[in-house]
Design a protein around this motif. Structure first.
Motif, mmCIF file in Angstrom:
data_model
loop_
_atom_site.group_PDB
_atom_site.id
_atom_site.type_symbol
_atom_site.label_atom_id
_atom_site.label_comp_id
_atom_site.label_asym_id
_atom_site.label_seq_id
_atom_site.Cartn_x
_atom_site.Cartn_y
_atom_site.Cartn_z
ATOM 1 N N LEU A 7 0.792 -1.172 0.057
ATOM 2 C CA LEU A 7 -0.181 0.134 -0.014
ATOM 3 C C LEU A 7 0.900 1.329 -0.183
ATOM 4 N N ASP A 8 0.297 2.374 -0.497
ATOM 5 C CA ASP A 8 1.008 3.427 -0.738
ATOM 6 C C ASP A 8 -0.230 4.813 -0.758
ATOM 7 N N SER A 9 0.550 5.981 -0.342
ATOM 8 C CA SER A 9 -0.444 7.041 -0.517
ATOM 9 C C SER A 9 -0.939 7.395 -1.976
ATOM 10 N N GLY A 10 -0.201 6.759 -2.908
ATOM 11 C CA GLY A 10 -0.516 7.019 -4.540
ATOM 12 C C GLY A 10 0.266 5.968 -5.332
ATOM 13 N N VAL A 11 1.108 6.702 -6.044
ATOM 14 C CA VAL A 11 1.756 5.808 -7.244
ATOM 15 C C VAL A 11 3.300 5.327 -6.534
ATOM 16 N N GLY A 12 3.495 5.999 -5.473
ATOM 17 C CA GLY A 12 5.196 5.886 -5.217
ATOM 18 C C GLY A 12 5.467 4.332 -4.811
ATOM 19 N N GLY A 13 4.488 3.603 -4.278
ATOM 20 C CA GLY A 13 4.852 2.173 -3.715
ATOM 21 C C GLY A 13 4.952 1.439 -4.906
ATOM 22 N N LEU A 14 4.584 1.975 -6.288
ATOM 23 C CA LEU A 14 4.704 1.200 -7.483
ATOM 24 C C LEU A 14 6.223 0.899 -7.696
ATOM 25 N N THR A 15 7.036 1.835 -7.246
ATOM 26 C CA THR A 15 8.675 1.519 -7.152
ATOM 27 C C THR A 15 8.904 0.449 -6.301
ATOM 28 N N VAL A 16 8.380 0.208 -5.204
ATOM 29 C CA VAL A 16 8.539 -1.170 -4.580
ATOM 30 C C VAL A 16 7.869 -2.581 -5.477
ATOM 31 N N VAL A 17 6.674 -2.145 -5.992
ATOM 32 C CA VAL A 17 6.057 -3.065 -6.979
ATOM 33 C C VAL A 17 6.891 -3.572 -7.894
ATOM 34 N N LYS A 18 7.525 -2.557 -8.630
ATOM 35 C CA LYS A 18 8.548 -3.123 -10.020
ATOM 36 C C LYS A 18 9.740 -4.029 -9.389
ATOM 37 N N GLU A 19 10.378 -3.553 -8.155
ATOM 38 C CA GLU A 19 11.175 -4.293 -7.754
ATOM 39 C C GLU A 19 10.796 -5.776 -7.035
ATOM 40 N N VAL A 20 9.812 -5.765 -6.595
ATOM 41 C CA VAL A 20 9.167 -7.275 -6.254
ATOM 42 C C VAL A 20 8.992 -8.077 -7.606
ATOM 43 N N MET A 21 8.710 -7.276 -8.422
ATOM 44 C CA MET A 21 8.098 -8.250 -9.797
ATOM 45 C C MET A 21 9.464 -8.696 -10.298
ATOM 46 N N ARG A 22 10.444 -7.758 -10.024
ATOM 47 C CA ARG A 22 11.782 -8.359 -10.884
ATOM 48 C C ARG A 22 12.581 -9.244 -9.855
ATOM 49 N N GLN A 23 12.417 -8.799 -8.677
ATOM 50 C CA GLN A 23 13.318 -9.746 -7.728
ATOM 51 C C GLN A 23 12.526 -11.269 -7.225
ATOM 52 N N LEU A 24 11.403 -10.999 -7.263
ATOM 53 C CA LEU A 24 10.653 -12.248 -6.917
ATOM 54 C C LEU A 24 9.405 -12.451 -8.034
ATOM 55 N N PRO A 25 9.693 -12.751 -9.001
ATOM 56 C CA PRO A 25 8.684 -12.708 -10.267
ATOM 57 C C PRO A 25 7.356 -13.791 -9.972
ATOM 58 N N ARG A 26 7.782 -14.593 -8.960
ATOM 59 C CA ARG A 26 6.637 -15.541 -8.768
ATOM 60 C C ARG A 26 5.473 -15.128 -8.038
ATOM 61 N N GLU A 27 5.816 -13.818 -7.188
ATOM 62 C CA GLU A 27 4.896 -13.598 -6.190
ATOM 63 C C GLU A 27 3.839 -12.833 -6.939
ATOM 64 N N LYS A 28 2.485 -13.128 -6.337
ATOM 65 C CA LYS A 28 1.253 -12.389 -6.891
ATOM 66 C C LYS A 28 1.205 -10.941 -5.762
ATOM 67 N N ILE A 29 0.954 -10.026 -6.320
ATOM 68 C CA ILE A 29 0.905 -8.523 -5.543
ATOM 69 C C ILE A 29 -0.362 -7.958 -5.686
ATOM 70 N N ILE A 30 -1.016 -7.744 -4.433
ATOM 71 C CA ILE A 30 -2.145 -6.562 -4.662
ATOM 72 C C ILE A 30 -1.805 -5.291 -3.733
ATOM 73 N N TYR A 31 -2.146 -4.245 -4.871
ATOM 74 C CA TYR A 31 -1.415 -2.917 -4.586
ATOM 75 C C TYR A 31 -2.667 -2.136 -4.283
ATOM 76 N N PHE A 32 -2.540 -1.050 -3.387
ATOM 77 C CA PHE A 32 -3.624 -0.065 -3.170
ATOM 78 C C PHE A 32 -2.747 1.329 -3.041
ATOM 79 N N GLY A 33 -3.411 2.122 -3.823
ATOM 80 C CA GLY A 33 -2.640 3.552 -3.948
ATOM 81 C C GLY A 33 -3.666 4.430 -3.495
ATOM 82 N N ASP A 34 -3.469 5.368 -2.430
ATOM 83 C CA ASP A 34 -4.715 6.131 -2.020
ATOM 84 C C ASP A 34 -4.648 7.477 -2.794
ATOM 85 N N THR A 35 -4.623 7.376 -3.918
ATOM 86 C CA THR A 35 -4.762 8.449 -4.882
ATOM 87 C C THR A 35 -5.617 9.765 -4.660
ATOM 88 N N ALA A 36 -6.819 9.393 -3.794
ATOM 89 C CA ALA A 36 -7.918 10.320 -3.573
ATOM 90 C C ALA A 36 -7.349 11.097 -2.483
#
Lengths: 271, 271
Positions: free
Chosen positions: B10-39
């Motif tokens: 989770l993140d306040s907005g799009v910032g946590g996508l930087t973590v998502v991108k690295e998890v996708m790269r370092q742990l490509p088998r893991e399923k991610i659910i992401y919440f960005g509180d863009t409002a």
């Protein structure tokens, strides 16, 4: 409540001191007890069964100090005995293979990773397995370097002989598109300058020692067991043979005086 | 048995996508659910109480997916709410502050570390605390950069305006003997090229996103909860506002199409 317990670190000889040095730097509040099995080094050419037996003996010795974590700071022993030791004791057990593999996956851009280690480590396929478990598409090129540990255990880090040995052992790896090379033996950081010269710029060298220290920190933090307070910890070192040589290498590497207790096994286990 | 459960981020907005991108790269088998509180982005200028309240709401939302780990991929929320969330749920909760602090301690040679982050993060002193807990002698220079997150949330990563904003915000840090700078906000890796230009060579930039992905891997491995198998995971993304902009930034950053579900909070929480 157990935060002032020590971290136990073991190795076949002086190699695990590379982990010790990084733990001292990254976690200066932690007390370390270290065991180097200098009477029976190297572990690399030994059978997996023998390495498991030796590792169990050292763990049984160290457990009397009530450590909060057991670190198998030897790649050969990690490959052979990590699962066994994990099933035998209740404290967290950390090996050196997964930290190096994880760091390499984080660092590689080409997806082609080299691994150098002892015969035991390379034959076990433990790095390939760890790397592929993390990332199925990584390409791994492995090379056993049986001549490196004896050089380090003699304290021979930067001679012309060392350079020639390193060049002949790993120079051919440069023909592969490796951008990241795992030093898959905790002895190898003693030779890192020579390895770096031979591999040339553009190849990231991953020290399993540095990465393991980092993961020790992560896991202790996750378990809320990091040491607190301002007392300077007094580390304790044990070795099973050649105490003068061990002490000389340890003090040179760590840059400080150490308190060393030579341990005489009741039953001689040297095979 | 729970290895195929997702990792919640989770993140306040799009910032946590930087973590998502690295998890996708370092742990490509893991399923991610992401919440960005863009409002309700940005969190940086909000009170600690409000950030705790928002973080709890998002955690309550994500917990319905039965994740195996909760990642607070927002430095402001980590500083304000990590301990609170840890005390409320039983799965491991990982923040982004300690991984960055640990990496900085591992990397610095001068012992002088810079930290940039939102007002909330810098005011909390959370990085100083994390750094000093690890290593009592480290010197920390902090700077709040309130203008960075709004630039990123608008998708404005590399304009002349961005360069000027970055230069005016952190250019003066170069007068300190900093050799390591922590990007203490998960939005900042979007600006890393500009930050690197302004800081110049010789300063290691530590992305709390990359380091957090690495620690997620370490902790899941320690708990034997890494995903296995060869199925390609299908990630799920949720955001509380501006779905078109969120989707555009996410797809540009991650380099792939995403499945996005806009979430309408039953009670509007925008303050």
């Amino acid at each position: 409540m157990f935060v002032q317990q020590p971290i136990a670190i073991l190795d076949s000889g002086v190699g695990g001191l590379t982990v010790v040095k990084e733990v001292m730097r990254q976690l200066p509040r932690e007390k370390i007890i270290y065991f180097g099995d200098t009477a029976r080094t190297p572990y690399g050419p030994r059978s997996s069964e023998e390495v498991v037996k030796f590792t169990r003996e050292i763990v049984d010795y160290l457990i009397q100090f009530r450590p909060k974590m057991m670190v198998i700071a030897c790649n050969t022993a990690t490959a052979a005995a990590l699962d066994d030791i994990r099933s035998r004791i209740v404290i967290p057990v950390v090996g050196v293979i997964n930290p190096g593999a994880r760091a390499a996956i984080g660092r590689t851009v080409t997806g082609c990773v080299g691994v150098i280690g002892t015969e035991g480590t390379i034959k076990s396929g433990a790095y390939e397995q760890a790397l592929c478990e993390l990332s199925p598409h990584v390409q791994v090129i492995s090379e056993a370097c049986p001549k490196f540990v004896p050089l380090v255990e003699k304290g021979n880090f930067r001679s012309a002989e060392t350079y020639e040995t390193v060049r002949l052992s790993i120079g051919h790896l440069r023909s592969h598109p490796i951008d990241t090379l795992i030093l898959g033996c905790t002895h190898y950081p003693f030779l890192i300058e020579t390895i770096s010269e031979v591999m040339g710029q553009g190849v990231n060298l991953i020290s399993s020692a540095d990465e393991t220290a980092r993961e020790i920190s992560t896991i202790l933090h996750d378990k809320r067991k990091l040491a607190r307070g301002d007392q300077e910890p007094i580390h304790q070192f044990f070795c099973s043979g050649q105490p003068l040589l061990f002490k000389s290498i340890a003090q040179q590497w760590l840059g400080e005086q150490i308190e060393l207790t030579p341990v005489v096994w009741q039953v001689p286990h040297i095979s």
